[in-house]
Design a protein around this motif. Structure first.
Motif, short mmCIF file in Angstrom:
data_model
loop_
_atom_site.label_atom_id
_atom_site.label_comp_id
_atom_site.label_asym_id
_atom_site.label_seq_id
_atom_site.Cartn_x
_atom_site.Cartn_y
_atom_site.Cartn_z
N THR A 109 0.91 -1.14 0.10
CA THR A 109 -0.08 0.03 0.03
C THR A 109 0.89 1.13 0.01
O THR A 109 0.59 2.27 -0.78
N ALA A 110 1.96 1.15 0.81
CA ALA A 110 2.86 2.43 0.95
C ALA A 110 3.68 2.86 -0.55
O ALA A 110 3.66 3.91 -0.89
N ASP A 111 3.84 1.64 -1.28
CA ASP A 111 4.67 1.91 -2.49
C ASP A 111 3.31 2.48 -3.60
O ASP A 111 3.95 3.38 -4.38
N LEU A 112 2.26 2.17 -3.57
CA LEU A 112 1.40 2.48 -4.44
C LEU A 112 1.01 4.11 -4.24
O LEU A 112 0.94 4.79 -4.94
N ALA A 113 0.86 4.41 -2.76
CA ALA A 113 0.77 5.78 -2.26
C ALA A 113 1.81 6.66 -2.90
O ALA A 113 1.65 7.67 -3.26
N ASN A 114 2.93 6.18 -2.56
CA ASN A 114 4.22 7.04 -3.10
C ASN A 114 4.42 7.25 -4.73
O ASN A 114 4.58 8.23 -5.04
N ARG A 115 3.84 6.17 -5.30
CA ARG A 115 3.73 6.25 -7.00
C ARG A 115 2.80 7.22 -7.39
O ARG A 115 3.02 7.86 -8.30
N MET A 116 1.60 7.12 -6.61
CA MET A 116 0.51 7.94 -7.07
C MET A 116 0.82 9.33 -6.84
O MET A 116 0.30 10.33 -7.27
N GLY A 117 1.46 9.54 -5.62
CA GLY A 117 1.67 10.97 -4.90
C GLY A 117 2.74 11.68 -6.11
O GLY A 117 2.54 12.82 -6.25
N SER A 118 3.76 10.73 -6.36
CA SER A 118 4.58 11.21 -7.48
C SER A 118 3.94 11.94 -8.88
O SER A 118 4.13 12.61 -9.55
N TYR A 119 2.88 10.88 -9.08
CA TYR A 119 1.88 11.17 -10.45
C TYR A 119 1.45 12.43 -10.33
O TYR A 119 1.45 13.28 -11.37
N LEU A 120 0.78 12.72 -9.21
CA LEU A 120 -0.04 13.83 -8.88
C LEU A 120 0.75 14.97 -8.99
O LEU A 120 0.32 16.20 -9.44
N GLN A 121 1.95 14.69 -8.35
CA GLN A 121 2.96 16.03 -8.30
C GLN A 121 3.55 16.37 -9.54
O GLN A 121 3.78 17.46 -10.17
N ALA A 122 3.51 15.43 -10.33
CA ALA A 122 3.83 15.74 -11.73
C ALA A 122 3.16 16.59 -12.37
O ALA A 122 3.50 17.53 -13.47
N TYR A 123 1.88 16.47 -12.23
CA TYR A 123 0.77 17.46 -12.89
C TYR A 123 0.71 18.73 -12.21
O TYR A 123 -0.35 19.70 -12.62
N THR A 124 1.51 19.02 -11.47
CA THR A 124 1.75 20.60 -10.85
C THR A 124 2.94 21.37 -11.34
O THR A 124 3.28 22.37 -11.03
N LEU A 125 3.52 20.59 -12.56
CA LEU A 125 4.88 21.33 -12.92
C LEU A 125 4.91 21.86 -14.31
O LEU A 125 5.53 22.51 -14.52
N TYR A 126 3.67 21.40 -15.19
CA TYR A 126 3.99 22.20 -16.56
C TYR A 126 2.73 22.81 -16.96
O TYR A 126 1.42 22.70 -16.19
N GLN A 127 2.87 23.71 -17.86
CA GLN A 127 1.86 24.57 -18.32
C GLN A 127 0.82 23.89 -19.01
O GLN A 127 -0.42 24.23 -19.25
N SER A 128 1.24 22.88 -19.69
CA SER A 128 0.25 22.15 -20.66
C SER A 128 -0.67 21.19 -19.87
O SER A 128 -1.52 20.63 -20.66
N VAL A 129 -0.62 21.13 -18.62
CA VAL A 129 -1.60 20.28 -17.89
C VAL A 129 -1.77 21.09 -16.65
O VAL A 129 -1.62 22.18 -16.44
N ARG A 130 -2.91 20.42 -16.00
CA ARG A 130 -3.58 21.07 -14.73
C ARG A 130 -3.54 20.11 -13.99
O ARG A 130 -3.73 18.86 -14.06
N PRO A 131 -3.51 20.35 -12.30
CA PRO A 131 -3.29 19.51 -11.27
C PRO A 131 -4.76 18.84 -11.36
O PRO A 131 -5.94 19.18 -11.83
#
Length: 294
Positions: A109-131
């Motif tokens: 469970t902890a590893d899934l949370a880690n991977r999905m947290g990283s995925y959501l964080q990537a959507y806060t970095l680029y102008q072409s996407v939204r959170p």
């Protein structure tokens, strides 16, 4: 909000001078407009519950599920924008399958949370996407048993897979909440959505970190808390959806499943009674207060 007219909220990849990302803050507002979701981690499992507001009388009861199974032992519930939540679930399933392909075991469970947290964080970095406009609650029960490795041949080392110390207790229930920024923490009880403040106050009253409550008690408490949290939107009909995960010797045998209909209906009956009793107590207190003023 100070951002209006300044341009700092026009692009996802820009910080304001005081270090804020307004697009992420707006995503949090979208979550706060969604139905209440909660997760309870108890001593022998995890319960997930969500308040689904009925937006049309034509909607089919029991359809349009908001709690999803990611892997056999993992479930996700979310508040906010439903299409974003569905994409989150699809990505979580991809991550889970990728873990199985690589390591030949279920994803912790902890590893899934880690991977999905990283995925959501990537959507806060680029102008072409939204959170993502959701906050997700991830619950799972990592098996305490020595599971066979997918496709294994032979028995492996006598001390267990990968040299696991068999004298120690492994696995157990886990609960994580992942926010639009990618931030995630482990919780005993988590709440998000419109009724999060009322739900959080009720969760804090439960003994979850000590001796804890049983899984069936947690189901009843989850139903009660959703009904209490719904009190602010009394004029709107809602449907309660609940799921649970136990250990290998519990009612779900380590799998994420819907709470059986009979138990859910019993939990709802008790929840409605508890809310009605609370309302009548408040009315009596108000009348007594009026008499004292007279």
């Amino acid at each position: 909000m100070t951002s209006i007219g300044t341009g700092y909220d026009l692009a996802n990849s820009i910080f304001s001078p005081d270090g804020r990302n307004f697009q992420v803050e707006y995503a949090v507002k979208a979550v706060e407009n969604g139905g209440t979701s909660i997760g309870i981690r108890c001593k022998d499992g995890v319960v997930l519950a969500v308040e689904k507001i009925v937006t049309s009388k034509l909607l089919k009861p029991g359809a349009n599920k908001r709690i999803a199974t990611v892997d056999r032992h993992l479930g996700v519930v979310y508040s906010g924008m439903v299409p974003d939540g569905r994409h989150f679930v699809d990505r979580a399933r991809d991550e889970s399958r990728s873990w199985r392909d690589t390591f030949k075991t279920p994803i912790p469970t902890a590893d899934l949370a880690n991977r999905m947290g990283s995925y959501l964080q990537a959507y806060t970095l680029y102008q072409s996407v939204r959170p993502f406009g959701i906050t997700a609650i991830v619950g799972g029960f990592d098996s305490e048993l020595e599971l066979p490795v997918d496709g294994e041949v032979g028995s492996g080392p006598s001390c267990g897979a990968g040299g696991k110390d068999t004298s120690k207790k492994h696995g157990g229930p886990f609960l994580y909440m992942i926010e639009p920024s990618g931030l995630y923490w482990g919780y005993y009880g988590a709440a998000t959505g419109k009724g999060r403040q009322a739900a959080k106050a009720e969760l804090e009253k439960l003994d979850l970190s000590g001796e804890g409550i049983s899984l069936e008690e947690a189901v009843k408490e989850a139903a009660r808390i959703i009904y209490v949290a719904h009190d602010d939107s009394k004029d709107k009909e809602f449907e309660l959806e609940m799921s649970w995960i136990s250990g290998a010797d519990g009612p779900t045998k380590g799998k994420h499943q819907e709470v059986p209909k009979a138990l859910r209906e019993e939990a709802e009956r008790l929840a409605r009674k508890a809310v009605a009793d609370e309302d009548s107590d408040e009315e009596e207190e108000a009348k007594e207060g009026e008499k004292m003023e007279e």
